[in-house]
Write a protein that holds these residues in place. Structure first.
Motif, PDB file in Angstrom:
ATOM      1  N   GLY A 280       5.316  -2.724   4.824  1.00 61.13           N
ATOM      2  CA  GLY A 280       3.994  -2.133   4.658  1.00 61.13           C
ATOM      3  C   GLY A 280       3.671  -1.707   3.239  1.00 61.13           C
ATOM      4  O   GLY A 280       2.704  -0.965   3.026  1.00 61.13           O
ATOM      5  N   LYS A 281       4.445  -2.163   2.261  1.00 58.51           N
ATOM      6  CA  LYS A 281       4.224  -1.745   0.879  1.00 58.51           C
ATOM      7  C   LYS A 281       3.875  -2.936   0.004  1.00 58.51           C
ATOM      8  O   LYS A 281       4.301  -4.061   0.261  1.00 58.51           O
TER       9      LYS A 281
ATOM     10  N   GLN B 163       4.075  -0.735  -5.219  1.00 59.13           N
ATOM     11  CA  GLN B 163       4.594   0.478  -4.584  1.00 59.13           C
ATOM     12  C   GLN B 163       6.116   0.453  -4.507  1.00 59.13           C
ATOM     13  O   GLN B 163       6.782   1.473  -4.738  1.00 59.13           O
ATOM     14  N   ILE B 164       6.668  -0.714  -4.183  1.00 58.82           N
ATOM     15  CA  ILE B 164       8.128  -0.856  -4.125  1.00 58.82           C
ATOM     16  C   ILE B 164       8.733  -0.594  -5.498  1.00 58.82           C
ATOM     17  O   ILE B 164       9.726   0.128  -5.640  1.00 58.82           O
ATOM     18  N   LEU B 165       8.118  -1.184  -6.522  1.00 62.02           N
ATOM     19  CA  LEU B 165       8.620  -1.023  -7.883  1.00 62.02           C
ATOM     20  C   LEU B 165       8.552   0.440  -8.316  1.00 62.02           C
ATOM     21  O   LEU B 165       9.511   0.965  -8.887  1.00 62.02           O
ATOM     22  N   ALA B 166       7.437   1.092  -8.036  1.00 62.49           N
ATOM     23  CA  ALA B 166       7.257   2.484  -8.441  1.00 62.49           C
ATOM     24  C   ALA B 166       8.285   3.393  -7.771  1.00 62.49           C
ATOM     25  O   ALA B 166       8.878   4.272  -8.414  1.00 62.49           O
ATOM     26  N   GLN B 167       8.510   3.184  -6.484  1.00 63.48           N
ATOM     27  CA  GLN B 167       9.470   4.013  -5.764  1.00 63.48           C
ATOM     28  C   GLN B 167      10.888   3.800  -6.287  1.00 63.48           C
ATOM     29  O   GLN B 167      11.657   4.752  -6.450  1.00 63.48           O
ATOM     30  N   THR B 168      11.211   2.552  -6.568  1.00 64.05           N
ATOM     31  CA  THR B 168      12.542   2.236  -7.096  1.00 64.05           C
ATOM     32  C   THR B 168      12.728   2.826  -8.488  1.00 64.05           C
ATOM     33  O   THR B 168      13.750   3.459  -8.778  1.00 64.05           O
ATOM     34  N   GLU B 169      11.749   2.620  -9.349  1.00 63.11           N
ATOM     35  CA  GLU B 169      11.839   3.151 -10.712  1.00 63.11           C
ATOM     36  C   GLU B 169      11.952   4.665 -10.696  1.00 63.11           C
ATOM     37  O   GLU B 169      12.761   5.242 -11.444  1.00 63.11           O
ATOM     38  N   ASN B 170      11.185   5.320  -9.847  1.00 57.87           N
ATOM     39  CA  ASN B 170      11.217   6.785  -9.786  1.00 57.87           C
ATOM     40  C   ASN B 170      12.600   7.288  -9.412  1.00 57.87           C
ATOM     41  O   ASN B 170      13.102   8.260  -9.992  1.00 57.87           O
TER      42      ASN B 170
END
Length: 245
Positions: free
Chosen positions: A216-217, A221-228
């Motif tokens: 659902g991403k 969004q996946i990249l941002a969550q991983t980078e964070n």
């Protein structure tokens, strides 16, 4: 005198790497032509010998936290990239695995030939959308065969403390396959600097984060969550100016 001693140890380790490549490079390529599994096992033996040599010769060891976060099913691994060390170490942790790497590496004698035989995902960054499409197709194939796909989302080794420069390729793979992402933070660059010859003794920290679902991403969004997650963990394990390079 201490720096001279470290330089000497680093030179011995360099010779160790060359000998390992000369001894195991041929068998990896020859066996890999007939059996991917045997060729890969030999390649990981080469990796293990290099990290073992670094520990014994230069005093650089490691610790891993978050092993419990590694899922039973292979997926995409997105890792910080500061040093050559993690290129050696990560395949021993995520077994079996392939890297997403730039196609120009194929032209390096022995090393590049081994990448080809072991079916790493080689991309031409100048090909734009075509490269992304081919990367996703190949990644889906490797994952279906039970192989982890390791990606350095910043593309190249970054100096310790450099501003993050994450690219979307790995997140696009995760979104298109679809599959989960395992984030990995590490501070190897403090002990094996990106452009440095001396290997500084100490303990590298490798931190494996909780699985990031792609369901659902969007890729962004996946990249941002991983980078964070990676960068937050990097701020905890990084010691600025640990050594006077």
């Amino acid at each position: 005198m201490y720096r001279v001693w470290l330089t000497f140890r680093s030179a011995v380790f360099w010779i160790w790497q060359v000998l390992n490549t000369l001894i195991l490079g041929g068998p990896v390529i020859i066996c890999g032509l007939f059996s991917w599994r045997i060729g890969y096992a030999l390649a990981v033996t080469w990796n293990r010998m290099n990290v073992l040599g670094l520990r014994l010769i230069c005093g650089v060891s490691w610790e891993v936290d978050g092993r419990e976060n590694i899922p039973s099913t292979p997926c995409v691994v997105m890792a910080k990239h500061q040093s050559t060390w993690e290129a050696y170490f990560l395949p021993t942790l995520f077994y079996p695995s392939v890297y997403v790497a730039k196609r120009s590496l194929l032209f390096i004698p022995i090393f590049g030939w081994a990448l080809y035989v072991l079916k790493f995902i080689m991309i031409d960054r100048k090909s734009g959308r075509s490269a992304i499409h081919q990367m996703c197709e190949q990644a889906a194939d490797r994952l279906a065969k039970g192989r982890w796909v390791i990606v350095f989302p910043e593309g190249t080794r970054r100096p310790v403390g450099a501003e993050p420069n994450y690219r979307a390729g790995a997140a696009i793979i995760a979104q298109s396959v679809p599959c989960d992402v395992v984030p990995v933070a590490l501070n190897a660059g403090e002990f094996w600097p990106r452009m440095g010859f001396i290997k500084w003794p100490g303990v590298i920290t490798v931190s494996i984060g909780p699985v990031i679902s792609s369901e659902g991403k969007t890729a962004a969004q996946i990249l941002a969550q991983t980078e964070n997650w990676i960068e937050a963990r990097m701020s905890e394990i990084t010691v600025p100016d640990r050594f006077d390079y």
